[in-house]
Each structure stands twice: as C-alpha cells, then as structure tokens.
Motif scaffolding. Structure first.
Motif, PDB file in Angstrom:
ATOM      1  N   ILE A 590      40.744  39.362  31.495  1.00  0.00           N
ATOM      2  CA  ILE A 590      40.209  40.726  31.954  1.00  0.00           C
ATOM      3  C   ILE A 590      38.769  40.476  32.528  1.00  0.00           C
ATOM      4  CG2 ILE A 590      41.304  41.975  30.368  1.00  0.00           C
ATOM      5  CD1 ILE A 590      38.713  42.538  28.932  1.00  0.00           C
ATOM      6  N   PHE A 591      38.317  41.318  33.238  1.00  0.00           N
ATOM      7  CA  PHE A 591      36.897  41.469  33.622  1.00  0.00           C
ATOM      8  C   PHE A 591      36.057  42.133  32.976  1.00  0.00           C
ATOM      9  CE2 PHE A 591      33.426  42.785  36.650  1.00  0.00           C
ATOM     10  CZ  PHE A 591      32.788  41.613  36.891  1.00  0.00           C
ATOM     11  N   GLN A 592      34.882  41.574  32.066  1.00  0.00           N
ATOM     12  CA  GLN A 592      34.201  42.158  31.355  1.00  0.00           C
ATOM     13  C   GLN A 592      32.816  42.592  32.092  1.00  0.00           C
ATOM     14  OE1 GLN A 592      33.755  42.525  27.510  1.00  0.00           O
ATOM     15  NE2 GLN A 592      34.377  40.492  26.745  1.00  0.00           N
ATOM     16  N   GLN A 593      32.689  43.689  32.153  1.00  0.00           N
ATOM     17  CA  GLN A 593      31.400  44.549  32.745  1.00  0.00           C
ATOM     18  C   GLN A 593      30.316  44.003  31.774  1.00  0.00           C
ATOM     19  OE1 GLN A 593      31.302  48.607  33.081  1.00  0.00           O
ATOM     20  NE2 GLN A 593      29.133  48.616  34.016  1.00  0.00           N
ATOM     21  N   ALA A 594      28.997  43.505  32.702  1.00  0.00           N
ATOM     22  CA  ALA A 594      27.954  43.036  31.645  1.00  0.00           C
ATOM     23  C   ALA A 594      26.476  43.490  32.459  1.00  0.00           C
ATOM     24  CB  ALA A 594      27.943  41.617  31.801  1.00  0.00           C
ATOM     25  N   SER A 595      26.693  44.595  33.190  1.00  0.00           N
ATOM     26  CA  SER A 595      25.380  45.115  33.705  1.00  0.00           C
ATOM     27  C   SER A 595      25.400  46.718  33.974  1.00  0.00           C
ATOM     28  CB  SER A 595      24.852  44.246  34.681  1.00  0.00           C
ATOM     29  OG  SER A 595      25.477  44.544  35.915  1.00  0.00           O
ATOM     30  N   GLY A 596      24.391  47.316  34.721  1.00  0.00           N
ATOM     31  CA  GLY A 596      24.515  48.598  34.912  1.00  0.00           C
ATOM     32  C   GLY A 596      25.338  48.902  36.253  1.00  0.00           C
ATOM     33  N   LEU A 597      25.926  47.810  36.940  1.00  0.00           N
ATOM     34  CA  LEU A 597      26.857  47.982  38.103  1.00  0.00           C
ATOM     35  C   LEU A 597      28.259  47.667  37.382  1.00  0.00           C
ATOM     36  CD1 LEU A 597      24.905  45.796  40.845  1.00  0.00           C
ATOM     37  CD2 LEU A 597      25.039  48.390  40.476  1.00  0.00           C
ATOM     38  N   PRO A 598      29.254  48.349  37.640  1.00  0.00           N
ATOM     39  CA  PRO A 598      30.660  48.280  37.400  1.00  0.00           C
ATOM     40  C   PRO A 598      31.050  46.954  37.773  1.00  0.00           C
ATOM     41  CG  PRO A 598      30.090  50.440  38.011  1.00  0.00           C
ATOM     42  CD  PRO A 598      28.858  49.869  38.394  1.00  0.00           C
ATOM     43  N   SER A 599      30.667  46.546  38.802  1.00  0.00           N
ATOM     44  CA  SER A 599      31.343  45.268  39.534  1.00  0.00           C
ATOM     45  C   SER A 599      30.534  43.994  39.217  1.00  0.00           C
ATOM     46  CB  SER A 599      31.185  45.208  41.120  1.00  0.00           C
ATOM     47  OG  SER A 599      29.708  45.376  41.438  1.00  0.00           O
ATOM     48  N   GLU A 600      29.570  44.224  38.210  1.00  0.00           N
ATOM     49  CA  GLU A 600      28.937  42.952  37.942  1.00  0.00           C
ATOM     50  C   GLU A 600      29.426  42.458  36.399  1.00  0.00           C
ATOM     51  OE1 GLU A 600      24.279  41.165  37.360  1.00  0.00           O
ATOM     52  OE2 GLU A 600      24.776  42.924  38.485  1.00  0.00           O
ATOM     53  N   GLY A 601      29.704  41.536  36.255  1.00  0.00           N
ATOM     54  CA  GLY A 601      30.274  40.818  34.897  1.00  0.00           C
ATOM     55  C   GLY A 601      30.850  39.409  34.924  1.00  0.00           C
ATOM     56  N   PHE A 602      31.864  39.309  34.191  1.00  0.00           N
ATOM     57  CA  PHE A 602      32.598  37.758  34.132  1.00  0.00           C
ATOM     58  C   PHE A 602      33.898  37.955  33.583  1.00  0.00           C
ATOM     59  CE2 PHE A 602      30.414  38.795  30.032  1.00  0.00           C
ATOM     60  CZ  PHE A 602      31.499  38.110  28.995  1.00  0.00           C
ATOM     61  N   PHE A 603      34.789  36.949  34.107  1.00  0.00           N
ATOM     62  CA  PHE A 603      35.961  36.851  33.559  1.00  0.00           C
ATOM     63  C   PHE A 603      36.153  36.253  32.216  1.00  0.00           C
ATOM     64  CE2 PHE A 603      36.563  37.536  38.119  1.00  0.00           C
ATOM     65  CZ  PHE A 603      37.394  38.294  38.359  1.00  0.00           C
ATOM     66  N   ASP A 604      37.134  36.640  31.264  1.00  0.00           N
ATOM     67  CA  ASP A 604      37.315  35.956  30.032  1.00  0.00           C
ATOM     68  C   ASP A 604      38.809  36.060  29.509  1.00  0.00           C
ATOM     69  OD1 ASP A 604      36.527  34.968  27.828  1.00  0.00           O
ATOM     70  OD2 ASP A 604      35.902  36.963  26.786  1.00  0.00           O
ATOM     71  N   ASN A 605      39.078  35.272  28.774  1.00  0.00           N
ATOM     72  CA  ASN A 605      40.429  35.212  28.150  1.00  0.00           C
ATOM     73  C   ASN A 605      40.103  35.966  26.652  1.00  0.00           C
ATOM     74  OD1 ASN A 605      40.884  32.114  29.178  1.00  0.00           O
ATOM     75  ND2 ASN A 605      42.547  33.405  29.350  1.00  0.00           N
ATOM     76  N   VAL A 606      40.784  37.118  26.737  1.00  0.00           N
ATOM     77  CA  VAL A 606      40.421  38.058  25.435  1.00  0.00           C
ATOM     78  C   VAL A 606      41.601  38.019  24.478  1.00  0.00           C
ATOM     79  CG1 VAL A 606      39.093  39.529  26.640  1.00  0.00           C
ATOM     80  CG2 VAL A 606      41.570  39.791  26.652  1.00  0.00           C
ATOM     81  N   GLY A 607      42.811  37.081  24.482  1.00  0.00           N
ATOM     82  CA  GLY A 607      43.724  36.920  23.786  1.00  0.00           C
ATOM     83  C   GLY A 607      44.874  37.531  24.160  1.00  0.00           C
ATOM     84  N   ASP A 608      45.832  38.220  23.309  1.00  0.00           N
ATOM     85  CA  ASP A 608      47.138  38.580  23.712  1.00  0.00           C
ATOM     86  C   ASP A 608      46.974  40.136  24.178  1.00  0.00           C
ATOM     87  OD1 ASP A 608      47.861  36.050  23.035  1.00  0.00           O
ATOM     88  OD2 ASP A 608      49.347  36.694  21.615  1.00  0.00           O
ATOM     89  N   THR A 609      48.087  40.492  25.027  1.00  0.00           N
ATOM     90  CA  THR A 609      48.103  42.272  25.233  1.00  0.00           C
ATOM     91  C   THR A 609      49.452  42.249  25.543  1.00  0.00           C
ATOM     92  OG1 THR A 609      47.935  41.613  27.717  1.00  0.00           O
ATOM     93  CG2 THR A 609      45.892  42.186  26.638  1.00  0.00           C
ATOM     94  N   GLN A 610      49.744  43.589  25.248  1.00  0.00           N
ATOM     95  CA  GLN A 610      51.150  43.928  25.082  1.00  0.00           C
ATOM     96  C   GLN A 610      51.489  45.358  26.054  1.00  0.00           C
ATOM     97  OE1 GLN A 610      53.790  43.667  21.396  1.00  0.00           O
ATOM     98  NE2 GLN A 610      53.268  46.128  21.591  1.00  0.00           N
ATOM     99  N   ARG A 611      52.645  45.264  26.904  1.00  0.00           N
ATOM    100  CA  ARG A 611      53.014  46.567  27.546  1.00  0.00           C
ATOM    101  C   ARG A 611      54.553  46.626  27.227  1.00  0.00           C
ATOM    102  NH1 ARG A 611      49.329  43.292  29.686  1.00  0.00           N
ATOM    103  NH2 ARG A 611      47.514  43.971  30.836  1.00  0.00           N
ATOM    104  N   GLN A 612      54.690  47.719  26.935  1.00  0.00           N
ATOM    105  CA  GLN A 612      56.096  48.169  26.371  1.00  0.00           C
ATOM    106  C   GLN A 612      56.367  49.474  26.734  1.00  0.00           C
ATOM    107  OE1 GLN A 612      56.891  47.349  22.274  1.00  0.00           O
ATOM    108  NE2 GLN A 612      55.161  48.772  21.714  1.00  0.00           N
ATOM    109  N   GLY A 613      57.579  49.959  26.847  1.00  0.00           N
ATOM    110  CA  GLY A 613      57.870  51.222  27.270  1.00  0.00           C
ATOM    111  C   GLY A 613      59.470  51.277  27.967  1.00  0.00           C
ATOM    112  N   GLY A 614      59.630  52.444  28.580  1.00  0.00           N
ATOM    113  CA  GLY A 614      60.900  52.627  29.101  1.00  0.00           C
ATOM    114  C   GLY A 614      60.828  53.346  30.396  1.00  0.00           C
ATOM    115  N   GLU A 615      61.902  53.465  31.246  1.00  0.00           N
ATOM    116  CA  GLU A 615      62.115  53.978  32.490  1.00  0.00           C
ATOM    117  C   GLU A 615      63.383  54.809  32.481  1.00  0.00           C
ATOM    118  OE1 GLU A 615      59.335  50.710  34.866  1.00  0.00           O
ATOM    119  OE2 GLU A 615      61.564  50.695  34.932  1.00  0.00           O
ATOM    120  N   VAL A 616      63.389  55.840  32.895  1.00  0.00           N
ATOM    121  CA  VAL A 616      64.599  56.780  33.225  1.00  0.00           C
ATOM    122  C   VAL A 616      64.838  57.279  34.701  1.00  0.00           C
ATOM    123  CG1 VAL A 616      65.122  57.228  30.705  1.00  0.00           C
ATOM    124  CG2 VAL A 616      63.868  58.726  32.129  1.00  0.00           C
ATOM    125  N   PHE A 617      65.968  57.293  35.237  1.00  0.00           N
ATOM    126  CA  PHE A 617      66.121  57.835  36.493  1.00  0.00           C
ATOM    127  C   PHE A 617      67.337  58.815  36.604  1.00  0.00           C
ATOM    128  CE2 PHE A 617      68.664  53.929  37.211  1.00  0.00           C
ATOM    129  CZ  PHE A 617      69.504  54.490  37.878  1.00  0.00           C
TER     130      PHE A 617
END
Length: 781
Positions: A590-617
């Motif tokens: 992810i991109f970690q914000q590191a100043s007063g500007l939303p576009s200033e920061g650094f990229f970092d490995n932050v561990g695991d993330t998860q996305r789960q859910g469902g879709e119906v049509f």
C-alpha cells in the motif's frame, strides 16, 4: 459434441489473451453487466473454431451494440454504469482519470495506488510497465467489439491479475462494415466527434476509427482534450491461417485538479479547486502483429509481436512544504530537517543557499511545481500451441506457451519553486513558477523491466456434463534501476531486483441440467513490485508522486489466492446467478501517506489483506422490456497489525491498525439496476446506482467518520429516424445529487487560513459530478 448451455470458459481464452493473440468472442444471450456465462461461447482463433468449456469464476460481457446503446464517452464510465461489483473513486474529477475498483482491487491511471487488475487489448497486456497503471484515454470506446471482465486471481491472465482481468476485443473489417459519423455535445463545454469505417472482401479486411473529445470540465480550471486513432488490417490467407496488423495512436491533455477540502465546497461551491494546475499530457503509439496457423484439425499455433511507445509529462501545482529560515545570517528556505535548500536554475547550475543575490524573498515562495517526464518503450513476443486430443474416451484440450516482455523506462522529475496565488478568496490559487529548482529533488532514473513466462493448461471433459480445468504458470521478473541524477548524497536509486513465482489453478464445472450449472475454483496469481514502488519505499525519505524518488529498499512481491463457488440458472429470457469469493493477499503493498500532501509518502509491505463477499444478478427479458439487477457485497480488511503513518488523521499520526479493520476507499454494498423499454424506433432507459459509505484513506484504523453513500439516477433516450440516422440524449445524475466518491486526509490551513481565518479541515474529498446533459446524432452509410 453437444454444446453446453452454461459454464465457465476453460483456460484457453485466458491463455490466448495472456499471450496477446487477437480472438473474437462470439457471445449469444449476453447483456452488459451480466455475471452469467453466455449460452454458447465460440472463440475464433484466427479461423480456428474452438468450442471452449467453462471459465472458473464469474464473468461479465458486453458487445458493441450494448456499448453503443449506453451512450457513455469512455470505457471507465461504461464499466462503472453496467458491470456488477465495479465502483469508482473519482479522485481527479477528470472523465479519463478515474480509479476503477472491482472486488476491492484497483485499476487506475494514478501512481500511488496498489494496482490489482490486468488489462488486455486484443491480447496485448496494456498495463503501463512503470506502475502497472492504465491510461483510459488510450482506448477508443468506438473501437470496442466486446468488453469482458473475468474475476479471480487466475494465473492464465498473467501478472497483476489479483482481483480480475479486463479483456477488450477490438473491431475489424469482417465485423464492422460501412462508415459512421457521430457528433455529440453536452454540459460544461463537452463536444466529441467520431468517425469509423470498415469493410472486407472476404479475404482482406480493414477497420479504422478516429475520435476527438474536449470539454471545459464541471470544476474550475479543468479542461480536457483527447484525440484517438486506431486502425486494423486483417488477412485471411486461407481457411487455415490469418494475420492481423493493429496500430493505434493517441494524444491527450488532461487536467484533473484532485481532491478539495470538504468545508471549502460550502464556501466556494462544489466546482472549487484547492491548488492547480494538475496536468497530464500523454502521447502514445502502439502496434501489434499476430498470426494463427491451423496445423491440423486438432492442432494450432498462435504467434504475437507488439511494440508500445509512450511519453507522459505531468505538472502538479502544490503548496510548498519548505519553510523560511536563516542561514549564514541571510533569509532562505529550509527543508523539514532544517537543512538549507541548494537552488538550481534551468540549466542545472548550482547557486548558493542564499536568495538575496537573486532579489527574491523566501516568504513569497509558498508554492511548488512538481514536474515529471516519463518515456516508456515496451515490446514483447509470445507463442502458444493448442492441441485437442482424446484420453480414455474423454476430450482433452492442452495448451502450451511462453513469452517475453521487455520495457525500457526513462523517468525524470524536478521540483520548481513558485508563488502560490492565494492572497484573496477570488485568487485562482494557481502556482507561478520562478525558474529555480530544488537540487535535492532532482530525479533521473533509468529502469529496465524484463518479464519471462511459460504455462501449460488442460481442460478435461470427465463426462458430458462435468469438466475439470487446471493450469500452471511460471513468471520471472527482473527490474534493473540506474540512478542518473547528478551528485551523490548517499540516497541512490540503483538496484537490481528479481522475482519469480509458480501459480496454479484448478476449477470444476457441473452442468446439472440444461438450465443450471454449478462451479468451484481456486487460483493463484502474483504481482511483482513495479519500478515506481521500488523507487519510493523508504519511510525516512517519502516521495511526492509522481515525482521525487529518493531511495531503493526492497519490497516483497504480492501473492493472491482466490477461492470461488457459484451457481447459475438461465431459461426463457430469465437469468439468475450467485457467486461467493474469498481472496487473500500476502505481503500486500500500500501507499503510506507521510506528509501534509495526500500524494507524498512511500510504498510498504503491510502484511496480509483479505477481500471476500458475494455477487448476485437477475436479468429478465420480455418482448419490449429488459430489466437487469445486480448486488455485490465486499468485506475488505487488513489481516496483519501495523502502524499507519497517517500524519493528518484527526486523531493524530501513527495509528495502530488491527486485524479486521476495513480497507479505506472500498464500499461494502454496490447495487445497480437497469431498465430499457423498446417502443418501435424509440428506446427509453434508466440506470440506478447505489454505493454505500467508505472510510477516508489515512483512516486505516477506522476511527473517524465515513464518507456517506449515495444513489444516482440516469436517463437516456435513443430514436432511430431511419436505417441511417439516429439521435439520442442522456441525463446523468437526474436529481443533481451532491455526493463524494473518494476521501483522504491532508493539510489545508497553510493555503486557506489567510483567506478564511481559522480554516483547518483535514478532510479532502473527490466530489461527484452534478447533473449533466449530452445529446448527439449518429449517421451510418
């Protein structure tokens, strides 16, 4: 062999698209945004008719008639309006710079976002090599024959397919014949002209389209100009071979002035901008040559070569993060570490730290122009062998292939000091450059990216109603970076990084009856860190995207495992479906914000993330009516504890993120409904979209208020005057709803406090567009 009515396409289509082989998906009973599998899917692999089995996951398709009836102006808007599970963060408020998200994975033109989807245009991977981003303005909507969205981390679509793959198939002279001219205009100075022509004699085919789009923009100081050309020549040398030559050129001048403090909209209106300009100019050219040869009735070879060349120039006018200070008894500017600035002029000559000899005052230099120039050249080659055989009376389709992609990227950026014109409320808050640059912000980076891959896959029909699909892919990526900036201050971008990964997949499909199908699948895919991420990964030296790369610590590649299970039903104009999914990212970036500007920061490995859910049509087709409905639920969470820098979080910086906290910027609920009514030559339609709330970026710990959800209603009408002429109109956001699609935290007081005393709103949002009208005429002959 009997054709199956429902199912999941086998690995073949994904493999062929991964390799860059132009295919024509002929799909029947398909509606824009449908999740169900088409009744019959036939792939014409350059004059070879492959009957595919089933793809192990959800899929959505739309053909050129549905694209034309949508009246959308670009592919991003079309996906937002029609495809289930797709949401948009409109950060820049430019029609060609939206962040598209599917199942919590992002596809965006903006650096700084973790890109998690792959894009293929006639088989060529179209993600930019520097940051895996996508430039929406490079793809003419008028040239699309079919749009397909495949879910899951299926390795058959190659690297970066963490959440899904977007596959765009282009028209050719055998599909489109004749000439059409389209003129449209609308709110906020929008006008567009499109010409397309095509034809064939049965052996040779040609197709070409050219389009020009321009608008003033609904926000202040936000004009846009886009010119696109695409041409395709096709040659059916015989009934056993075919060649295709594709060329495309585009030129764009996009201004998207980004997020605005929430409270500023109440003072200056929703069209207000914070600082400007935020300008991106792109010139792009593309060519590919593909061939298909049928060696026998059961064996075929596909080949592909491509070349891409793109130049992107950006200019971002921002508030300055340098402060006035005294050095050697004179007033000058210092950085955040209280080190005096070393100034450079246009030709790179170093001045002393003092401003006095130039007749400048430090307190007047309260703005910055962050500029960048990116030159990217990419090329590749691929080959695939397809074999159909029998194994113990079972039909088997084998695919073997390999390919190589190479990119050479030249990146340079500078930070120029400027005056920020913000003395009064009527001031434009634009930056006025003075011709002096910060020596420590000079970036000159040469990157070379090599990617090799090989795969094998098999589709085994265990019995007439049961199919097993499996695949294995190997990827190897090398990213070599050379720092070409003058001087050596110990912060070098030099680096040589190697990543490799084996990715398997397996899926099973059961056509339990003529109307019903069940499927289950597992897939793994990976994403190697891009040069932009590797060059901006040091928390001690954050960078200003898309500029200012200052260090090169290592990052781990992201690996995603996805499980899906689904059921589908289709009969007599009625289609129903349900898909459940679970995706887990290892070492997510992810991109970690590191100043007063939303576009200033650094990229970092932050561990695991998860996305789960469902879709119906649900889709129902009557004689004069068509109704489509979809609902998607997304639970996207961090699965590892970490500290989020979040310097502008209202609760303070360095927030503790815990397992189970929701990932910002992603709505849980997404509902879409579409209705069309056909009355003779008149088509009336309406789209309704609902999107639930989301957390601000910078609130990864989920401690503050959320951005509110919203509902939008659009209307359209198309009247076919005769066989050659049609007229149309469309209204977006019929009720002029005020809403926001994006939020992040920033520092606003330094720019606005002098104008509005006491102003200190950290909430920066991307406001949604107001009510908008378009109308047009299309002539075919």
């Amino acid at each position: 062999m009997k054709k199956q009515s429902l199912g999941i396409i086998s690995g073949m289509s994904g493999l062929i698209y991964t390799l860059g082989l132009p295919l024509l998906f002929t799909v029947t009973d398909t509606v824009a945004g449908d999740l169900h599998s088409p009744e019959v899917i036939t792939v014409l692999g350059q004059a070879i008719d492959h009957e595919l089995q089933t793809y192990p996951g959800a899929q959505q398709h739309a053909d050129m008639e549905q694209i034309e009836r949508s009246l959308d102006t670009n592919i991003g808007h079309f996906l937002r309006d029609k495809f289930a599970g797709v949401s948009v963060n409109d950060v820049q408020n430019n029609p060609f710079q939206m962040d598209l998200q599917y199942r919590g994975f992002t596809l965006s033109p903006l650096l700084g976002l973790p890109q998690g989807m792959s894009v293929y245009v006639n088989g060529v991977r179209f993600n930019e090599p520097f940051g895996d981003t996508i430039n929406w303005e490079l793809i003419p909507l008028s040239a699309l024959n079919q749009v397909s969205l495949y879910s899951g981390s299926n390795p058959l679509f190659g690297q970066n397919t963490l959440g899904g793959a977007l596959v765009l198939d282009l028209k050719d002279g055998f599909i489109f014949q004749g000439t059409s001219v389209e003129l449209r205009g609308g709110s906020h100075g929008m006008d567009q002209q499109t010409l397309e022509t095509g034809g064939s004699n049965g052996e040779l085919g040609y197709y070409a389209t050219i389009s020009r789009y321009q608008e003033d923009g609904w926000r202040q100081f936000s004009p846009t100009e886009v010119t696109q050309f695409l041409g395709r020549l096709s040659w059916k040398a015989s009934d056993r071979s075919r060649w295709d030559l594709l060329t495309a050129f585009s030129q764009s001048d996009l201004i998207g002035n980004g997020a605005v403090p929430f409270d500023l909209m109440a003072l200056e209106g929703r069209g207000a901008v914070y600082t400007h300009p935020d300008k991106t100019e792109t010139d792009h050219s593309f060519a590919s040559l593909s061939g298909n040869f049928k060696l026998s009735n059961n064996m075929a070879v596909d080949l592909n070569l491509y070349y891409r060349n793109g130049q992107t120039d950006s200019l971002n006018g921002d508030d300055s993060d340098f402060e006035e200070c005294m050095y050697l008894g004179e007033e000058t500017l210092c950085d955040e570490d209280d080190e005096p600035v070393q100034f450079l002029n246009q030709d790179g000559t170093a001045y002393l730290e003092s401003l006095e000899e130039l007749g400048l005052e430090a307190d007047s230099l309260d703005g910055l122009n962050n500029t960048s120039k990116t030159d990217q050249q990419a090329m590749g080659a691929a080959a695939q062998l397809t074999i159909n055989s029998q194994l113990s009376q079972m039909s088997v389709q084998w695919l073997l292939g390999a390919g190589i992609d190479y990119a050479d990227i030249d990146f340079q950026s500078d930070t120029e000091f400027a005056e920020l014109l913000n003395d009064t409320a009527s001031s434009p808050r634009a930056t006025k450059a003075i011709g002096l640059f910060d020596a420590d912000s000079v970036v000159r980076l040469d990157s070379k990216r090599r990617h090799y891959y090989a795969f094998m896959a098999a589709s085994l029909q265990l019995r007439e109603d049961l199919t097993l699909n499996s695949a294995l892919r190997y990827d190897a990526t090398n990213v070599h970076m050379t720092d070409l900036a003058p001087g050596d201050d110990g912060k070098t971008l030099d680096g040589d990084h190697d990543f490799s990964n084996f990715s398997p997949s397996v899926g099973i499909h059961w056509a339990s009856s003529a109307e019903t199908a069940l499927f289950a699948s597992y897939g793994r895919s990976g994403r190697a860190p891009t040069p932009v991420e590797l060059s901006c990964a040091d928390p001690e030296a954050p960078c200003k995207l898309p500029n200012g790369f200052v260090s090169d610590p290592p990052l781990e590649q992201v690996i995603t495992d996805t499980f899906e299970i689904g059921a589908e039903y289709s009969s007599d104009g009625l289609s129903l479906g349900l898909t459940l999914f679970h995706a887990r990212n290892q070492d997510d970036i992810i991109f970690q914000q590191a100043s007063g500007l939303p576009s200033e920061g650094f990229f970092d490995n932050v561990g695991d993330t998860q996305r789960q859910g469902g879709e119906v049509f649900y889709k129902q087709q009557w004689q004069d009516w068509q109704l489509a409905f979809s609902y998607s639920y997304l639970d996207a969470t961090f699965q590892s504890d970490y500290i989020s820098f979040s310097p502008n979080n209202p609760q303070g910086g360095d927030r503790q993120v815990n397992q189970g906290d929701a990932i910002p910027g992603l709505p849980k609920h997404n509902v879409k409904a579409g209705l069309e009514w056909y009355i003779g030559n008149l088509t009336l339609g309406s789209d309704i979209k609902y999107q639930s709330g989301q957390y601000y970026r910078g609130d990864e710990a989920n401690e503050n208020e959320m951005i509110s959800g919203f509902t939008l209603v659009d209307l359209k009408a198309i009247y076919q005057i005769n066989d050659h002429i049609s007229v149309y109109a469309r209204i977006d956001n019929l009720f002029d709803t005020e809403y926001e699609t994006f939020g992040a935290y920033g520092e606003s007081d330094e720019v606005l406090d002098n104008i509005y005393p006491g102003f200190d709103d950290a909430r920066f949002v991307g406001p949604g567009a107001p009510r908008t009208y378009i109308g047009g005429v299309k002539v075919k002959f």
